[in-house]
Design a protein around this motif. Sequence first.
Motif, PDB file in Angstrom:
ATOM      1  N   LEU B 406       0.945  -1.373   0.010  1.00  0.00           N
ATOM      2  CA  LEU B 406      -0.063  -0.013   0.066  1.00  0.00           C
ATOM      3  C   LEU B 406       0.752   1.060   0.145  1.00  0.00           C
ATOM      4  O   LEU B 406       0.614   2.170  -0.751  1.00  0.00           O
ATOM      5  N   ARG B 407       1.775   1.405   0.905  1.00  0.00           N
ATOM      6  CA  ARG B 407       2.748   2.358   0.873  1.00  0.00           C
ATOM      7  C   ARG B 407       3.616   2.777  -0.356  1.00  0.00           C
ATOM      8  O   ARG B 407       3.759   4.043  -0.760  1.00  0.00           O
ATOM      9  N   GLY B 410       1.743   4.910  -2.544  1.00  0.00           N
ATOM     10  CA  GLY B 410       1.671   6.163  -2.192  1.00  0.00           C
ATOM     11  C   GLY B 410       0.890   6.406  -1.035  1.00  0.00           C
ATOM     12  O   GLY B 410       0.367   7.716  -0.413  1.00  0.00           O
ATOM     13  N   VAL B 411       0.142   5.430  -0.642  1.00  0.00           N
ATOM     14  CA  VAL B 411      -0.761   5.856   0.702  1.00  0.00           C
ATOM     15  C   VAL B 411       0.184   5.703   2.040  1.00  0.00           C
ATOM     16  O   VAL B 411       1.174   4.973   2.100  1.00  0.00           O
ATOM     17  N   GLY B 412      -0.102   6.806   2.675  1.00  0.00           N
ATOM     18  CA  GLY B 412       0.773   7.164   3.824  1.00  0.00           C
ATOM     19  C   GLY B 412       0.516   5.867   4.882  1.00  0.00           C
ATOM     20  O   GLY B 412      -0.266   5.068   5.013  1.00  0.00           O
TER      21      GLY B 412
END
Lengths: 255, 463
Positions: B406-407, B410-412
Amino acid sequence: MANPLLKIEDLHAAVQGKEILRGIDLAVGAGEVHAIMGPNGSGKSTLAGVLAGRDSYEVTAGRVTYAGQDLLEMAPEDRASAGVFLAFQYPVEIPGVGNLYFLRAALNAQRRQRGEEELDAADFLQLAKKRMKLLEMDDTLTRRAVNEGFSGGEKKRNEIFQMAMLEPKLAILDETDSGLDIDALKVVAQGVNALRDAQRAMLVITHYQRLLNYIVPDYVHVLAAGRIVKSGGKELALELEEKGYGWLEPEAAAV
Amino acid sequence: MSAATLTAPPAPAVYTVPDAAYERAFAAIAARSGEPAVLRQLRRSAFAQLQQRGFPTSKHEEYRQTNLAAVLQRSAFALPERPGAAALRAAERAAHPGAAFGGPQLTFVDGHFTPELSRLKSLPAGVRAGALLAANDAGDDRLARLGELADIGGENTLVAFNTAFFSDGAWVEIAPGAQVDAQIEIVHLATGGAGVPTMAHPRQLILAGRGSRAKVVETYLSLNGAAHLTNAVTEIFVAENAELEHARLQQENTAACHISAVHSRQAADSRLRLHALTFGGALTRNDVVTVLHGPGAEALLNGLYVAEGRQHVDNHTVLDHAEPRGASREYYRGILDGQATTAFRGRILVRPDAQHTDAVQSDKNLLLSSDCTANADPQLEIRADDVRCTHGATFGQIDEEALFYLRSRGVGAEMARHLLIFAFAAEALGRLNPSPLRTRLETELFSRWTGLTPPEGAEASGG
């Protein structure tokens, strides 16, 4: 290259105390496609993971500069926002999270980070439809949970679909050809080729030359025992196909 | 050898006799005028059973993780009368989630049927429903069926406790062949009282006629943060080839003690989907006993428990395969944080006649802190030889690889973590058929962890 997009200098990295990368030097300019080839265990996937920010690797020496920034200092999500994309060798299944929702959350997180306006649902969907066509993706795949129950080929296609949606500046394809039959390989390659442009660099990591018939690289590098032991043009891939990796071993040992 | 050495040491007390407060409370009930004879008789035998055995302690094998006696003996509980005007106004606001669905609804406050907050006027075709006591007054003797599945003389003395003290209950009957799309709601609200915690002992009787299809939802809510006790019993009969979806949603406050028993019996080729969704309560104990009583019956037991702080949740299930070709799927999922403790005991019994049984059981726990504790105890008892039976339990943290995935898009980091917690719960919610309830829970849980309103498509159904 005066100011390459990606500059790797004397990169060393270890996994659980064992050194896997033992001094990599590589410069990749915008618009270039570089293939990294090498036998199993040579460090190809480690290199991909280090560039994307996988934290199971420990960088012990060297530096990586991306678009003028110290890439190794950046969190994985910040690398993504800055335009780094890794197509996973083994894409992760995430039951419970919708494929399209995830992608929209990712895209908008990146846009926010870059100070751009978020895409609304309608614009996002329109873009997704266009990109799905490029990858010949079935509508139902996007309605399911992220990679859940996807076949090997569907997962790889989904990776390239995500890449097409996120439009990275530097795309790292980690063994995207593994587990694909020839038809799926062609579709994936076609998707990748459609995304080639003068602003985008690609690092195509593969064990086999086969993929490079469809994604023709500008440069080919051979990785062995954690070092680049040979670099050349696309014809180097063919030479490897013919001779295997064995003939490079003495060179690898000599470095 | 002295006589003393011949005497066995006293057996550890597996039950403790209810203290005098319960006796006084029962005497008050027994003195009520106007209760039908059948009910008085039922209460009397139930209380006699309870007195004879008592409340289970943690010495009892089935209650090792949850000492109910300690909770039930510690405090006296008030048994409230019908709600007054103030309680009704508060209840009206809380009854809202059901009201928002707009379908048929039976609302109970402290176990008393509350017609002002119910919607029974225009029941869908093929549905009959109402309060048990009212049905009895109308000459429809539903009371006689109570205890047919949940035995007041059984090991689980909480059933006897319920039967002795219950104020009223809901009955729902689906006519043979009726296909009911509307979700039938039973809402239980607890007033919690002032000073003395209240108790309620709700009852449900659900009868799904041959070839019918319907959805019933039981929801348990508290009107405030005060401690209270809910001890509910539900009996479900699913006739031949009927399909019933039953969800039990417990969202009481975190001071409440919630005890429940769901007993079901399925006839041939029937399909039952039981969802046990636990979010509230300081202490929760759920018992589910499902009997596949006819050939070719299918049962789904889908559990989701979310516990944080010092919450304790204990789920005990029994899947009783009595006849051939039955299929059961049991999936329990727990999300634990803080110092929460949970227990899951899943017993699968395959009787000698139940050849070609296909049973799958799994209990998965997501542990978000280092201080929480989850227990799992699968028990397979297989007496037929041609069966497929699998079970598994897992305890784990957030999947690092999924987090990185996920990261890397681009997901924090924090959002990625919250999304994965939601995903774990969403998988369980995905086993509910699409319904207003499922949508509401997905929205609530998405917001609970991410702090955001979910856009469409946030969730995707699990397997």
